[in-house]
Design a protein around this motif. Structure first.
Motif, mmCIF file in Angstrom:
data_model
loop_
_atom_site.group_PDB
_atom_site.id
_atom_site.type_symbol
_atom_site.label_atom_id
_atom_site.label_comp_id
_atom_site.label_asym_id
_atom_site.label_seq_id
_atom_site.Cartn_x
_atom_site.Cartn_y
_atom_site.Cartn_z
ATOM 1 N N LYS A 185 24.735 -43.189 -15.031
ATOM 2 C CA LYS A 185 26.071 -42.626 -14.775
ATOM 3 C C LYS A 185 26.486 -41.619 -15.846
ATOM 4 N N SER A 186 25.753 -41.592 -16.942
ATOM 5 C CA SER A 186 26.162 -40.723 -18.047
ATOM 6 C C SER A 186 26.008 -39.254 -17.657
ATOM 7 N N PRO A 187 27.000 -38.414 -18.000
ATOM 8 C CA PRO A 187 26.886 -37.009 -17.607
ATOM 9 C C PRO A 187 25.673 -36.333 -18.223
ATOM 10 N N VAL A 188 25.234 -36.820 -19.388
ATOM 11 C CA VAL A 188 24.126 -36.107 -20.036
ATOM 12 C C VAL A 188 22.793 -36.354 -19.342
ATOM 13 N N THR A 189 22.718 -37.318 -18.448
ATOM 14 C CA THR A 189 21.418 -37.566 -17.830
ATOM 15 C C THR A 189 21.322 -36.956 -16.437
ATOM 16 N N LEU A 190 22.417 -36.357 -15.987
ATOM 17 C CA LEU A 190 22.401 -35.863 -14.619
ATOM 18 C C LEU A 190 22.054 -34.381 -14.541
ATOM 19 N N GLY A 191 21.128 -34.071 -13.650
ATOM 20 C CA GLY A 191 20.906 -32.686 -13.257
ATOM 21 C C GLY A 191 20.378 -31.731 -14.312
ATOM 22 N N THR A 192 19.944 -32.210 -15.441
ATOM 23 C CA THR A 192 19.377 -31.277 -16.407
ATOM 24 C C THR A 192 17.905 -31.605 -16.613
ATOM 25 N N GLY A 224 16.329 -26.912 -25.912
ATOM 26 C CA GLY A 224 15.290 -27.481 -25.055
ATOM 27 C C GLY A 224 15.747 -27.853 -23.662
ATOM 28 N N ILE A 225 16.939 -27.421 -23.244
ATOM 29 C CA ILE A 225 17.446 -27.782 -21.919
ATOM 30 C C ILE A 225 17.430 -26.566 -21.003
ATOM 31 N N ASP A 226 16.861 -26.753 -19.827
ATOM 32 C CA ASP A 226 16.824 -25.666 -18.858
ATOM 33 C C ASP A 226 18.130 -25.669 -18.075
ATOM 34 N N THR A 227 18.975 -24.687 -18.295
ATOM 35 C CA THR A 227 20.241 -24.633 -17.559
ATOM 36 C C THR A 227 20.071 -23.645 -16.412
ATOM 37 N N PRO A 228 20.046 -24.118 -15.183
ATOM 38 C CA PRO A 228 19.726 -23.214 -14.063
ATOM 39 C C PRO A 228 20.691 -22.039 -13.969
ATOM 40 N N GLY A 229 20.146 -20.892 -13.710
ATOM 41 C CA GLY A 229 20.967 -19.713 -13.439
ATOM 42 C C GLY A 229 21.460 -18.971 -14.662
ATOM 43 N N ILE A 230 21.282 -19.562 -15.824
ATOM 44 C CA ILE A 230 21.942 -18.995 -17.004
ATOM 45 C C ILE A 230 21.292 -17.685 -17.460
ATOM 46 N N LEU A 231 20.006 -17.505 -17.151
ATOM 47 C CA LEU A 231 19.338 -16.299 -17.657
ATOM 48 C C LEU A 231 18.845 -15.382 -16.531
ATOM 49 N N LEU A 232 19.479 -15.486 -15.391
ATOM 50 C CA LEU A 232 19.025 -14.669 -14.274
ATOM 51 C C LEU A 232 19.506 -13.218 -14.397
ATOM 52 N N PHE A 233 18.845 -12.350 -13.646
ATOM 53 C CA PHE A 233 19.220 -10.939 -13.665
ATOM 54 C C PHE A 233 20.637 -10.759 -13.118
#
Ligand code: ATP
Ligand code: MG
Length: 766
Positions: A37-44, A160-169
């Motif tokens: 349930k912890s926010p840090v474990t979701l979706g990253t 070390g965390i992949d944040t989706p969309g953050i480095l897109l063109f």
């Protein structure tokens, strides 16, 4: 490997093909786990910085000669150059656009105000609202990841965390266009955060597998390690461009955004920052001849207060220390208020959809415009300074929005409106005016106080709306205002000519940034670089140290808090104290590890990949004597490439080397995944029932030497290992029973001595 639990298989296609009887291993489903349930474990997901030394990699390394190394280094330097040029030009474009939009806005407003104040207000509000609307529209419809400053996400990426969309063109384009709208639209925010993000996006294009940049000769860069270095360079370039502070940029990257640093990287970052400085300088000198409309010699943040105080007395240290304390308190309060508001926005307001985000941004723009137009109207104007005593000062300056001594709603010809000078202005000009060292009491205490309170509140409500925004400029403005107030107090107490209010404004700005962002070295150098006043260095250091120490009593730094709120699982530089009492075993959550045997059936691999989201799987070989051996770790991305290629499928479950064949069909670059976005997924794989019956020998593709720790190693040590090496997976093993040897630091130098004879050595050992 028959298990008792049957796992559900994602996607109708696979469940049909695998007839849900697929033999998969027992696995603890973690349903009751509180961490789920912890926010840090979701979706990253984490990035793979570790080198996978599999057969393909070793083959690749063995083939690399001197020219390959030169080519690799040359491309890195070329990228560093291109990132510098790209970021410098982006900063230039943003500045030219912002200055021009602001220029047209103020000229139109002043012209209409001559006839009607109300019509002037309407024009001003509409102008700002249109710009802000364009910004929020671009962000919500085109580039959602461009909202905010981007620094918390970049910190996460470099941690070390992949944040989706953050480095897109598209994020890059959204960031550039969006920040023109948000800064030009007069909101209480700055363009430095967006510029850092812009630099990082430009940099990451070099490591992208998408778009047009996918040439074979660039493919050596398509891995998370090299991309991380490029993004670090981009962040430094962004700060260097935003503040025209090259050294500050390098230190900002080092102190604030990166988690790992290497000396080779330092040189490249330094080089890029220098390139940015040259590009910005060249572009500005071109503009000095009037080629860029309203963008003149100013525009970029540089507030030269070299004419200010260059010495200080002992009795001035207490007000300066006081500034540090005020900065720490107000900075910590700012962090806390923005945290509450951002959390409300994330959890409630912004969940209601893009329309709410657009209405919210336009509303904030309306409040900002009305306050910055209306409050100066309520202020009484100040007489211009004595022209005999101050011959250099141009006052009044009717219908001029830039420079000091703006005349706005004054009854007499020879007056100026001090509040309009800082409130009814672009942020860069307002800061320049606040740092002004021309006269004493250029601003009344009342105006400064009103501005400080209002701007503080505006900055709090503005941070978090869906537009690109930076926190440096609002921080500097708030700090400079109370700094100047303290300066006025000191001047009136000591009545000395050599005390300068502008200097206190600068120290106040440093104190607020220190109290909010908690940076020290980089902020100090940035402040010195933007003000060109080295004499103030010791004072800035003192103020920053005090404000950071005071702020740290209350909460975390601004970016850490925001990263935490966004559920970015940042590993901070030091482990928590309680970890000393725990061991690696205590951190294990699953009762049983999901693993593969060396020869795995294709259907089993597919079933396992469908049944969980893990990205690393230990591979285990059963030895003829019945014992098992961990032969390495295989990444999900590798398995997907193998399943897609099908080239290594075999009919029988016989190991490749037993068949006298270990094919290396892949080069090290075949296993890369696209930058910061979803890579290949199991649903992209298409296999026939016959192929599902086949086998794969995983041995050539595993990382044969993943990091392993004994189960009783303290969690502090494991944490440090993760943090310092940027790991994604660590295997936990029982205490080893056998020993091969021991290595000391001198043994690490030995291979260098023996380099020439190494081939001979290795052949005799075989
Ligand atoms: P990251 O999320 O850091 O990129 P990952 O995706 O490989 O790594 P997750 O599957 O997201 O890891 O991890 C979620 C939980 O599952 C963690 O508690 C982890 O210990 C556990 N876990 C990860 N891999 C395995 C595995 N192969 N077998 C059993 N449990 C695992
Ligand atoms: Mg994961």
């Amino acid at each position: 490997m028959q298990g008792e639990l049957r796992l559900t298989v994602d996607g109708p296609r696979w469940s049909r093909l695998l007839n849900s009887e697929a033999p998969v291993e027992e696995h603890d489903t973690m349903h009751e786990d509180p961490w789920v349930k912890s926010p840090v474990t979701l979706g990253t997901e984490s990035l793979d910085y570790e080198v996978v030394e599999n057969s393909a990699y070793r083959e690749d390394q063995a083939q690399r000669g001197r020219w390959h190394r030169i080519h690799y280094a040359a491309i890195k330097w070329l990228f560093a150059l291109l990132i510098g040029i790209g970021t410098g030009l982006s900063a230039f474009v943003i500045n030219v656009a912002v200055e021009n939009f602001s220029g047209w806005k103020f000229i139109a407003t002043f012209a209409i105000m001559r006839h009607s104040y109300f019509a002037g207000l309407v024009v001003y509000v509409l102008f700002n609202a249109t710009l802000v609307f364009s910004s929020v529209f671009i962000v919500t419809n085109f580039a959602p990841a461009a909202a905010g400053s981007g620094i918390p996400e970049l910190k996460g990426y470099l941690n070390g965390i992949d944040t989706p969309g953050i480095l897109l063109f598209r994020t890059l384009i959204g960031k550039i266009l969006g920040s023109i709208g948000s800064v030009g639209g007069g909101l209480a925010l700055g363009k430095e955060g967006p510029l850092v993000h812009t630099g990082a996006c430009i940099a990451s294009l070099g490591g992208s597998t998408k778009y047009f940049i996918n040439w074979q000769w660039l493919r050596v860069f398509k891995n998370d390690r090299d991309r991380r270095d490029l993004v670090t360079i981009g962040c430094a370039a962004g700060v260097a461009a935003a503040f025209r502070a090259p050294v500050g940029g390098v230190l900002f990257a080092l102190e604030e955004v990166t988690s790992w640093w290497r000396s080779q990287l330092l040189w490249r970052v330094f080089f890029t920052s220098a390139v940015v400085a040259v590009v910005v300088r060249t572009a500005m000198s071109w503009c000095a001849h009037g080629n860029c409309g309203h963008f003149g010699s100013g525009g970029f943040i540089i507030w030269d207060i070299s004419g200010g105080q260059d010495d200080y007395s002992f009795y001035e240290l207490w007000p300066m220390a006081m500034l540090g304390i005020i900065g720490g308190l107000l900075g910590a309060l700012f962090n806390q208020l923005t945290l509450y508001l951002s959390s409300y926005r994330r959890n409630v307001l912004h969940k209601k959809g893009d329309r709410v985000k657009i209405i919210e941004a336009c509303l904030v723009s309306l409040i900002t415009s009305v306050l910055s137009f209306g409050l100066p109207l309520l202020t009484t104007c100040t007489p211009c300074p004595d022209p005999v005593r101050y011959p250099d000062i141009v006052c009044p300056r009717p219908s001029k929005h830039y420079g000091n001594y703006v005349t706005f709603h004054c009854s007499s010809e020879n007056q100026y409106n001090d509040l309009a000078t800082i409130f009814f202005n672009t942020p860069d000009d307002a800061i320049r005016n606040l740092f002004s060292t021309k006269t004493v009491h250029e601003y009344s205490a009342q105006s400064l106080f009103i501005f400080m309170v209002m701007f503080y509140l505006l900055a709090v409500i503005t941070y978090g709306i869906a537009v690109p925004s930076g926190q440096f400029v609002p921080g500097i403005m708030i700090g400079a205002t109370y700094g100047r107030l303290v300066g006025m107090l000191v001047v009136s107490l000591y009545k000395k000519d050599d005390i300068d209010e502008g200097t206190y404004a600068l120290l106040g700005a440093a104190s607020f940034l220190g109290g909010s962002m908690r940076m020290t070295v980089s902020l100090c150098v940035i402040m010195v670089e933007i003000t060109n006043n080295l004499n103030l260095l010791p004072l800035i250091m003192l103020v920053l140290l005090i404000s950071k120490a005071v702020g740290d009593i209350f909460n975390m730094g601004f970016y850490e808090q925001q990263a935490h709120l966004r559920g970015i699982p940042l590993l901070e530089s030091t482990p928590k104290r309680f970890m000393r009492k725990l061991s690696a075993r205590d951190a294990l959550r699953a009762n049983k590890v999901v693993n593969f045997s060396r020869i795995a059936q294709v259907s089993h691999i597919v079933a396992v990949l469908c049944s969980n989201n893990h990205n690393g799987f230990p591979v285990i070989e059963e030895l003829p004597n019945g014992q098992t051996l961990v032969i390495g770790l295989i990444l999900r991305s590798y398995l997907l490439v193998l399943l897609q290629s099908k080239a290594d499928f075999q009919d029988t479950p016989i190991a490749g080397d037993d068949r006298g064949r270990v094919t290396i069909r892949y080069s090290a670059t075949d296993f890369v995944k696209p930058v910061s976005s979803k890579g290949l997924s199991i649903n992209d794989i298409h296999l026939t029932p016959q192929e599902l019956e086949m086998y794969l020998d995983l041995k050539p593709f595993v990382n044969p030497s993943p990091y392993m720790v004994p189960e009783d190693m303290s969690l502090t040590k494991v944490y440090n290992l993760f943090r310092q090496l940027g790991l994604r997976h660590v295997l936990v093993v029982p205490r080893p029973s056998r020993l091969t040897g021991l290595i000391t630091r001198k043994d690490l130098l030995l291979p260098e001595v023996l380099e020439e004879t190494s081939t001979e050595l290795s052949s005799t050992r075989v």
